[in-house]
Design a protein around this motif. Structure first.
Motif, mmCIF file in Angstrom:
data_model
loop_
_atom_site.group_PDB
_atom_site.id
_atom_site.type_symbol
_atom_site.label_atom_id
_atom_site.label_comp_id
_atom_site.label_asym_id
_atom_site.label_seq_id
_atom_site.Cartn_x
_atom_site.Cartn_y
_atom_site.Cartn_z
ATOM 1 N N GLU A 114 102.248 37.897 54.559
ATOM 2 C CA GLU A 114 101.495 37.043 53.635
ATOM 3 C C GLU A 114 100.067 37.564 53.620
ATOM 4 N N VAL A 115 99.646 38.100 52.482
ATOM 5 C CA VAL A 115 98.431 38.907 52.424
ATOM 6 C C VAL A 115 97.490 38.402 51.332
ATOM 7 N N VAL A 116 96.205 38.403 51.653
ATOM 8 C CA VAL A 116 95.153 38.108 50.680
ATOM 9 C C VAL A 116 94.136 39.243 50.731
ATOM 10 N N ALA A 117 93.699 39.686 49.560
ATOM 11 C CA ALA A 117 92.578 40.616 49.452
ATOM 12 C C ALA A 117 91.489 39.942 48.631
ATOM 13 N N LEU A 118 90.268 40.038 49.114
ATOM 14 C CA LEU A 118 89.125 39.397 48.454
ATOM 15 C C LEU A 118 88.008 40.405 48.263
ATOM 16 N N GLY A 119 87.483 40.463 47.071
ATOM 17 C CA GLY A 119 86.332 41.319 46.855
ATOM 18 C C GLY A 119 85.073 40.749 47.464
ATOM 19 N N ASP A 120 84.931 39.422 47.413
ATOM 20 C CA ASP A 120 83.747 38.746 47.934
ATOM 21 C C ASP A 120 84.162 37.894 49.127
ATOM 22 N N SER A 121 83.747 38.309 50.316
ATOM 23 C CA SER A 121 84.146 37.601 51.539
ATOM 24 C C SER A 121 83.657 36.165 51.571
ATOM 25 N N ALA A 122 82.614 35.857 50.804
ATOM 26 C CA ALA A 122 82.095 34.500 50.771
ATOM 27 C C ALA A 122 83.094 33.504 50.186
ATOM 28 N N ARG A 123 84.086 33.998 49.486
ATOM 29 C CA ARG A 123 85.096 33.115 48.874
ATOM 30 C C ARG A 123 86.314 32.905 49.781
ATOM 31 N N LEU A 124 86.280 33.440 50.991
ATOM 32 C CA LEU A 124 87.463 33.374 51.849
ATOM 33 C C LEU A 124 87.868 31.930 52.144
ATOM 34 N N GLU A 125 86.920 31.104 52.528
ATOM 35 C CA GLU A 125 87.257 29.716 52.853
ATOM 36 C C GLU A 125 87.849 29.006 51.637
ATOM 37 N N ASP A 126 87.281 29.261 50.455
ATOM 38 C CA ASP A 126 87.803 28.640 49.230
ATOM 39 C C ASP A 126 89.258 29.041 48.993
ATOM 40 N N VAL A 127 89.558 30.330 49.183
ATOM 41 C CA VAL A 127 90.918 30.821 48.952
ATOM 42 C C VAL A 127 91.892 30.221 49.963
ATOM 43 N N LEU A 128 91.498 30.205 51.234
ATOM 44 C CA LEU A 128 92.380 29.656 52.262
ATOM 45 C C LEU A 128 92.626 28.171 52.044
ATOM 46 N N CYS A 181 100.274 48.068 44.680
ATOM 47 C CA CYS A 181 99.088 48.534 45.398
ATOM 48 C C CYS A 181 97.906 48.812 44.481
ATOM 49 N N TYR A 182 98.170 49.065 43.207
ATOM 50 C CA TYR A 182 97.096 49.402 42.273
ATOM 51 C C TYR A 182 96.067 48.281 42.185
ATOM 52 N N ASN A 183 96.541 47.038 42.320
ATOM 53 C CA ASN A 183 95.622 45.903 42.251
ATOM 54 C C ASN A 183 94.564 45.959 43.342
ATOM 55 N N TYR A 184 94.943 46.458 44.514
ATOM 56 C CA TYR A 184 93.998 46.490 45.634
ATOM 57 C C TYR A 184 92.931 47.558 45.409
ATOM 58 N N GLY A 185 93.313 48.639 44.757
ATOM 59 C CA GLY A 185 92.309 49.607 44.350
ATOM 60 C C GLY A 185 91.329 49.002 43.358
ATOM 61 N N LEU A 186 91.848 48.157 42.460
ATOM 62 C CA LEU A 186 90.973 47.501 41.481
ATOM 63 C C LEU A 186 90.024 46.515 42.154
ATOM 64 N N VAL A 187 90.463 45.877 43.244
ATOM 65 C CA VAL A 187 89.548 45.026 44.014
ATOM 66 C C VAL A 187 88.431 45.890 44.600
ATOM 67 N N ALA A 188 88.799 47.016 45.193
ATOM 68 C CA ALA A 188 87.802 47.893 45.818
ATOM 69 C C ALA A 188 86.794 48.413 44.801
ATOM 70 N N SER A 189 87.238 48.618 43.564
ATOM 71 C CA SER A 189 86.347 49.134 42.522
ATOM 72 C C SER A 189 85.600 48.036 41.772
ATOM 73 N N GLY A 190 85.833 46.774 42.138
ATOM 74 C CA GLY A 190 85.070 45.678 41.541
ATOM 75 C C GLY A 190 85.620 45.135 40.242
ATOM 76 N N HIS A 191 86.859 45.434 39.914
ATOM 77 C CA HIS A 191 87.444 44.960 38.658
ATOM 78 C C HIS A 191 88.282 43.699 38.819
ATOM 79 N N LEU A 192 88.767 43.442 40.019
ATOM 80 C CA LEU A 192 89.648 42.318 40.320
ATOM 81 C C LEU A 192 89.062 41.612 41.534
ATOM 82 N N ASP A 193 89.134 40.273 41.549
ATOM 83 C CA ASP A 193 88.469 39.515 42.609
ATOM 84 C C ASP A 193 89.375 39.148 43.778
ATOM 85 N N VAL A 194 90.611 38.745 43.479
ATOM 86 C CA VAL A 194 91.515 38.262 44.521
ATOM 87 C C VAL A 194 92.919 38.793 44.251
ATOM 88 N N VAL A 195 93.615 39.210 45.301
ATOM 89 C CA VAL A 195 95.049 39.498 45.210
ATOM 90 C C VAL A 195 95.741 38.665 46.277
#
Length: 263
Positions: free
Chosen positions: A240-254, A187-201
């Motif tokens: 099956e879960v994805v977390a994205l810091g930038d929603s604009a990258r959602l299509e690219d990730v999918l 779960c720590y990774n998702y906190g890092l996404v929220a704080s802007g340190h990690l882009d995708v989980v």
């Protein structure tokens, strides 16, 4: 109805109580055993969940509880507290302070409030629908990611993927920059996404208690959480879960997960 200020205060008290149970045992002496699914459970997991359940049962007797270690209470209640006392038990066992206590309040099957608490580092992310996510009381925001090729990708373990999931994750891994993939973190990774340190989980095999609290935290910081088809996460999601810091990258990730990443 949205989570109230009193719900938020209760969630913080639950996290405090879990932390009081966990900290004395971290890197100390405790007992552990394997559960039927072969995962580990420790004395700290059980003590933390017991502490949280006691508070909810005393103060919110009509609310339901979905707990990793002690099961369900009031399963028909519209409001359900979803508890994972230690998300990342392997990290706890190994003495790595990147596990966390997860607390969610769900209404009608949808996450309305979430807490990620790292009790050893005393780091806490709190998300509530309609409000900005906070880290130790201060608002945080996800980071922009203009190109998926520049993203930092996190996942707890490649061994969590099976069958076609392996190919899907490898498609995403190839779409991000080499050597910008981190393993471990739960779960720590998702906190890092929220704080802007990690882009995708990207993860698979998660249960409701693993992801319910993460959704309000990431989305309240401007990010997106969904399943691998782009659908919002709720009590019926497959894990099956994805977390994205930038929603604009959602299509690219999918597209990358589906094997259609651009060369």
């Amino acid at each position: 109805m949205p989570a109230s200020a009193s719900d938020l205060a209760l969630a913080n008290r639950l996290a405090d109580a879990a932390g009081e149970a966990i900290r004395p045992l971290f890197r100390g002496t405790w007992t552990a055993e394997r559960k039927p699914d072969a995962s580990f459970v420790t004395e700290a997991d059980r003590a933390a969940e017991e502490a949280m359940r006691a508070i909810i049962e005393a103060e919110r007797p009509d609310d339901g509880i979905i707990g990793e270690e002690y099961g369900n209470r009031n399963p028909g209640a519209a409001r359900q507290w979803v508890l994972d006392p230690i998300d990342g038990t392997t990290s706890f066992i190994a003495g790595r302070p990147i596990f966390g206590t997860l607390i969610a309040l769900m209404e009608g099957g949808w996450p309305m409030l979430g807490v990620i608490d790292q009790p050893v580092l005393r780091e806490r992310w709190v998300g509530r629908v309609g409000h900005a996510t906070t880290f130790n009381g201060a608002p945080v925001r996800c980071a922009p990611c203009p190109d998926l090729a520049d993203a930092v990708l996190g996942t707890t373990s490649p061994h969590a993927f099976s069958g076609e999931q392996v190919d899907a994750f490898m498609g995403l891994a190839k779409a991000v920059a080499e050597r910008k993939i981190i393993y471990g973190g739960d779960c720590y990774n998702y906190g890092l996404v929220a704080s802007g340190h990690l882009d995708v989980v990207c993860e698979a095999g998660l249960k409701l208690h693993d992801f319910a609290a993460l959704v309000p935290v990431v989305e309240g910081a401007g990010g997106t959480m969904c399943d691998w088809q782009g659908e919002p996460l709720n009590a019926d999601s497959t894990g099956e879960v994805v977390a994205l810091g930038d929603s604009a990258r959602l299509e690219d990730v999918l597209e990358a997960l589906a094997g259609h990443a651009h060369d």
